[in-house]
Motif scaffolding. Structure first.
Motif, PDB file in Angstrom:
ATOM      1  N   VAL A 161       0.833  -1.206   0.000  1.00 37.94           N
ATOM      2  CA  VAL A 161       0.000   0.000   0.000  1.00 37.94           C
ATOM      3  C   VAL A 161       0.866   1.253   0.000  1.00 37.94           C
ATOM      4  O   VAL A 161       0.408   2.336  -0.396  1.00 37.94           O
ATOM      5  N   LEU A 162       2.102   1.121   0.459  1.00 36.02           N
ATOM      6  CA  LEU A 162       3.096   2.186   0.331  1.00 36.02           C
ATOM      7  C   LEU A 162       4.337   1.573  -0.310  1.00 36.02           C
ATOM      8  O   LEU A 162       4.903   0.616   0.237  1.00 36.02           O
ATOM      9  N   PRO A 163       4.764   2.069  -1.467  1.00 33.51           N
ATOM     10  CA  PRO A 163       5.942   1.495  -2.123  1.00 33.51           C
ATOM     11  C   PRO A 163       7.197   1.659  -1.264  1.00 33.51           C
ATOM     12  O   PRO A 163       7.271   2.549  -0.412  1.00 33.51           O
ATOM     13  N   VAL A 164       8.158   0.793  -1.492  1.00 32.21           N
ATOM     14  CA  VAL A 164       9.379   0.784  -0.677  1.00 32.21           C
ATOM     15  C   VAL A 164      10.312   1.885  -1.184  1.00 32.21           C
ATOM     16  O   VAL A 164      11.293   1.631  -1.902  1.00 32.21           O
ATOM     17  N   GLU A 165      10.002   3.136  -0.776  1.00 30.98           N
ATOM     18  CA  GLU A 165      10.782   4.280  -1.247  1.00 30.98           C
ATOM     19  C   GLU A 165      10.854   5.413  -0.228  1.00 30.98           C
ATOM     20  O   GLU A 165      11.447   6.453  -0.514  1.00 30.98           O
ATOM     21  N   TYR A 166      10.311   5.192   0.971  1.00 33.29           N
ATOM     22  CA  TYR A 166      10.225   6.277   1.945  1.00 33.29           C
ATOM     23  C   TYR A 166      11.359   6.236   2.968  1.00 33.29           C
ATOM     24  O   TYR A 166      11.944   5.184   3.238  1.00 33.29           O
ATOM     25  N   LYS A 167      11.627   7.414   3.530  1.00 35.59           N
ATOM     26  CA  LYS A 167      12.716   7.558   4.492  1.00 35.59           C
ATOM     27  C   LYS A 167      12.394   6.865   5.800  1.00 35.59           C
ATOM     28  O   LYS A 167      13.243   6.231   6.415  1.00 35.59           O
ATOM     29  N   TYR A 168      11.148   7.001   6.244  1.00 39.62           N
ATOM     30  CA  TYR A 168      10.705   6.259   7.428  1.00 39.62           C
ATOM     31  C   TYR A 168       9.194   6.116   7.396  1.00 39.62           C
ATOM     32  O   TYR A 168       8.481   6.824   6.678  1.00 39.62           O
ATOM     33  N   ILE A 169       8.687   5.177   8.205  1.00 43.98           N
ATOM     34  CA  ILE A 169       7.253   4.928   8.345  1.00 43.98           C
ATOM     35  C   ILE A 169       6.951   4.699   9.823  1.00 43.98           C
ATOM     36  O   ILE A 169       7.662   3.940  10.489  1.00 43.98           O
ATOM     37  N   PHE A 170       5.908   5.358  10.325  1.00 45.19           N
ATOM     38  CA  PHE A 170       5.452   5.148  11.699  1.00 45.19           C
ATOM     39  C   PHE A 170       4.013   4.631  11.678  1.00 45.19           C
ATOM     40  O   PHE A 170       3.158   5.166  10.966  1.00 45.19           O
ATOM     41  N   THR A 171       3.756   3.602  12.484  1.00 44.77           N
ATOM     42  CA  THR A 171       2.429   2.975  12.496  1.00 44.77           C
ATOM     43  C   THR A 171       1.742   3.080  13.859  1.00 44.77           C
ATOM     44  O   THR A 171       0.768   2.384  14.112  1.00 44.77           O
ATOM     45  N   TYR A 172       2.249   3.948  14.731  1.00 39.31           N
ATOM     46  CA  TYR A 172       1.722   4.011  16.098  1.00 39.31           C
ATOM     47  C   TYR A 172       0.336   4.634  16.187  1.00 39.31           C
ATOM     48  O   TYR A 172      -0.320   4.549  17.230  1.00 39.31           O
ATOM     49  N   GLN A 182      11.862  10.905   0.711  1.00 42.27           N
ATOM     50  CA  GLN A 182      13.301  11.150   0.750  1.00 42.27           C
ATOM     51  C   GLN A 182      13.632  12.643   0.757  1.00 42.27           C
ATOM     52  O   GLN A 182      14.689  13.041   1.253  1.00 42.27           O
ATOM     53  N   ASP A 183      12.726  13.490   0.238  1.00 38.04           N
ATOM     54  CA  ASP A 183      12.978  14.931   0.248  1.00 38.04           C
ATOM     55  C   ASP A 183      12.350  15.625   1.448  1.00 38.04           C
ATOM     56  O   ASP A 183      12.247  16.853   1.486  1.00 38.04           O
ATOM     57  N   GLY A 184      11.900  14.831   2.464  1.00 37.78           N
ATOM     58  CA  GLY A 184      11.459  15.400   3.734  1.00 37.78           C
ATOM     59  C   GLY A 184       9.988  15.737   3.848  1.00 37.78           C
ATOM     60  O   GLY A 184       9.575  16.310   4.852  1.00 37.78           O
ATOM     61  N   ILE A 185       9.173  15.410   2.889  1.00 38.95           N
ATOM     62  CA  ILE A 185       7.744  15.705   2.951  1.00 38.95           C
ATOM     63  C   ILE A 185       7.033  14.621   3.758  1.00 38.95           C
ATOM     64  O   ILE A 185       7.145  13.425   3.448  1.00 38.95           O
TER      65      ILE A 185
END
Length: 244
Positions: A161-172, A182-185
């Protein structure tokens, strides 16, 4: 097992008819019972040896059964697979390591050290090309996926559901998933409705989500949107009353 069943069939045959005697004085029924005894003894020894060989070769991992399957370890190959409650091998021992099944899926590690996700038919629903795959707590079938380049994605309901391209992911804040490009958005995805927001925070018994300056309210447990017409400002101290 087949030999044991065959011997049981012989045992059930009618052998109580006496039809004369041999020259040595023994009747056919005597030889019948003697043969039956030897066959049952042979079946017992064969079944015992089979069980001992299985126990010597395989060991069940120190985990209970999950969704009808349990992981096992092949002592010869040192690889892992899955058996069912009858002890039958459902998924052969070919993985370096396996996790327990969760919502019909399991994380496996190949002999090349790559991780993927399989279903109960041993089909890859997420190819084994990743560095890490970890189950998200309290959410069946949801996994955070990490690539060799330390980029992150989210796998849920059989797909990314989210492609493997992000800097981090939080699921809390489930069902809201916070992620940063990667550009901070930074953005927040409602995993149930598929909506994307600029910002999400807990607001009493609700989530407050904003998008383009517009506020939306969501149920804390179900993640479903609450009708904003039932929400009224009650005071200047930030207290909000809402109607269920």
């Amino acid at each position: 097992r087949g030999l044991f069943c065959a011997c049981c069939s012989v045992w059930s045959l009618g052998g109580n008819q006496s039809i004369g005697k041999y020259k040595n004085g023994y009747t056919p029924i005597f030889y019948y019972h003697m043969m039956r005894t030897y066959l049952l003894l042979l079946a017992f020894v064969a079944n015992y040896c089979f069980a001992q060989n299985w126990a010597l070769r395989y060991t069940i991992d120190n985990e209970p059964f999950h969704e009808g399957l349990a992981a096992f370890h092949d002592k010869d190959s040192h690889l892992h697979g899955f058996i069912n409650a009858s002890g039958e091998i459902v998924i052969s021992a070919k993985y370096e390591y396996v996790d327990n099944f969760n919502a019909g899926t399991a994380v496996v590690t190949t002999t090349e050290g790559k991780k993927g996700i399989i279903d109960k038919y041993d089909h890859f629903i997420l190819q084994p090309i990743y560095k890490y795959i970890s189950l998200v707590n309290k959410v069946p079938g949801m996994y955070e996926v990490t690539s060799d380049e330390d980029r992150h994605g989210l796998f849920y309901n059989g797909r990314l559901v989210l492609p493997v391209e992000y800097k981090y992911i939080f699921t809390y804040s489930y069902p809201f998933i916070n992620y940063q490009s990667q550009d901070g958005i930074c953005q927040d995805l409602n995993i149930i409705t598929g909506e994307v927001f600029d910002y999400v925070c807990q607001y009493g018994p609700m989530y407050l989500a904003t998008k383009n300056g517009v506020e939306y309210y969501y149920d804390l447990n179900t993640g479903e949107r609450i009708d904003t017409s039932s929400i009224q400002k009650a005071s200047s101290k930030g207290i909000v009353a809402f109607q269920d």
